[in-house]
Design an enzyme around this catalytic site. Structure first.
Site, PDB file in Angstrom:
ATOM      1  CD  GLU A  68       9.325   0.443   5.599  1.00 19.38           C
ATOM      2  OE1 GLU A  68      10.251  -0.258   5.977  1.00 19.38           O
ATOM      3  OE2 GLU A  68       8.349   0.716   6.309  1.00 19.38           O
ATOM      4  CG  HIS A 166       1.535   0.474   6.628  1.00 17.28           C
ATOM      5  ND1 HIS A 166       2.003   1.764   6.743  1.00 17.28           N
ATOM      6  CD2 HIS A 166       0.919   0.415   5.428  1.00 17.28           C
ATOM      7  CE1 HIS A 166       1.673   2.448   5.648  1.00 17.28           C
ATOM      8  NE2 HIS A 166       1.018   1.652   4.839  1.00 17.28           N
ATOM      9  CB  CYS A 253       7.184   4.258   7.389  1.00 17.90           C
ATOM     10  SG  CYS A 253       6.679   5.261   8.751  1.00 17.90           S
TER      11      CYS A 253
HETATM   12  N1  GLY Z   1       0.628   9.195   7.552  1.00 16.62           N
HETATM   13  C1  GLY Z   1       1.261   8.047   7.067  1.00 16.62           C
HETATM   14  C2  GLY Z   1       0.352   7.244   6.234  1.00 16.62           C
HETATM   15  O1  GLY Z   1      -0.834   7.277   6.475  1.00 16.62           O
HETATM   16  O2  GLY Z   1       0.749   6.571   5.334  1.00 16.62           O
END
Ligand code: GLY
Length: 258
Positions: A68, A166, A253
């Site tokens: 994603e 995120h 994700c």
């Molecule tokens: N381990 C997923 C990220 O940090 O994007």
């Protein structure tokens, strides 16, 4: 009305154990278990009536099963992002040929340096896209992203993040006006007009659910989240993502849905 026909996923590699993490206390992911969880995830998506493109693992990119992040797909076109995590930046070149199977040149746009943006920071609510300004997604990346959306007749708005990796780590839209909110998003003015399902702190990881054609996929081990989603009348499927959680990964994700 939203309907997804396609999903793209990428199998995790053995290098998943080297993925970026803020949760080292959970230990490193166990590859065989991660593969099993990934198979269950794909089966859950199959039950939601989508075609699934399964990409091979990329050992050079430990976090590349989190497809994603290097692309955002809208009903008008796809945006190849510019991931802000240096170890993930090369994933954009790996996802682009796959995106090209579904979209023509004029339907593909890019976030260019010095802009950075990761898809985990983008939450689609109809034709509006909320974009988290995070350690991975910067002001210039958001500016470019909003320009691209506007050129396609879509719109978006920025949501500054304080604590989470995120945006969708803490807030997720499950259609029909319903939004799961946790932590810093519970009282956020940007989400005041939605029917908010407040996720208790001890189940914060469970806020990361995905809606796929009327079914909500919920992570295993978050009973309050599961109950709240079921009480809203959704069909639910529970999938264990505990190996991916060890490297800050979750349900959203692990796929591109469009
Ligand atoms: N381990 C997923 C990220 O940090 O994007």
């Amino acid at each position: 009305m939203t309907r997804f026909n396609h999903v793209i996923v990428r199998r995790p590699g053995r290098s998943l154990a080297e993925g970026i993490t803020s949760a080292s206390e959970l230990g490193r992911p166990i590859y065989e278990r991660a593969l099993e969880e990934h198979r269950d995830y794909v089966h859950a998506l199959e039950r939601c009536g989508v075609d699934i493109t399964i990409l091979s693992a990329l050992e050079a990119y430990p976090d590349s099963c989190f497809v994603e992040d290097p692309a955002v797909i809208t009903r008008c076109g796809a945006i190849i992002t510019n991931p802000g995590a240096p170890s993930r930046n090369g994933e954009k070149a790996e996802i682009e040929p796959v995106i090209r199977r579904f979209f023509s040149d004029d339907q593909i746009a890019r976030i260019e340096a010095p802009g950075t943006l990761e898809g985990g920071d983008v939450m689609m609510v109809g034709d509006h896209f909320f974009v988290g300004r995070s350690a991975r997604t910067n002001e210039e990346g958001i500016r470019q992203f909003l320009d691209i959306l506007n050129s396609w007749g879509l719109e978006g708005s920025e949501v500054p993040l304080r604590h989470v990796l995120h945006l969708k780590t803490g807030v997720n839209y499950i259609e029909d006006g319903n939004m799961l909110v946790s932590g810093e998003f519970i009282n956020h003015s940007a989400f005041a007009c939605y029917n908010k399902i407040v996720v208790p702190d001890e189940e914060a990881y469970g806020a990361n659910c995905i809606w796929v054609n009327g079914t909500v996929i919920v992570a295993k081990g978050y009973p309050a989240v599961l109950r709240a989603v079921q009480e809203l009348g959704y069909e639910t499927i529970v999938v264990d993502t505990s190996e991916f959680r060890k490297v800050d990964g979750g349900l959203s994700c692990l796929s591109l849905r469009f």
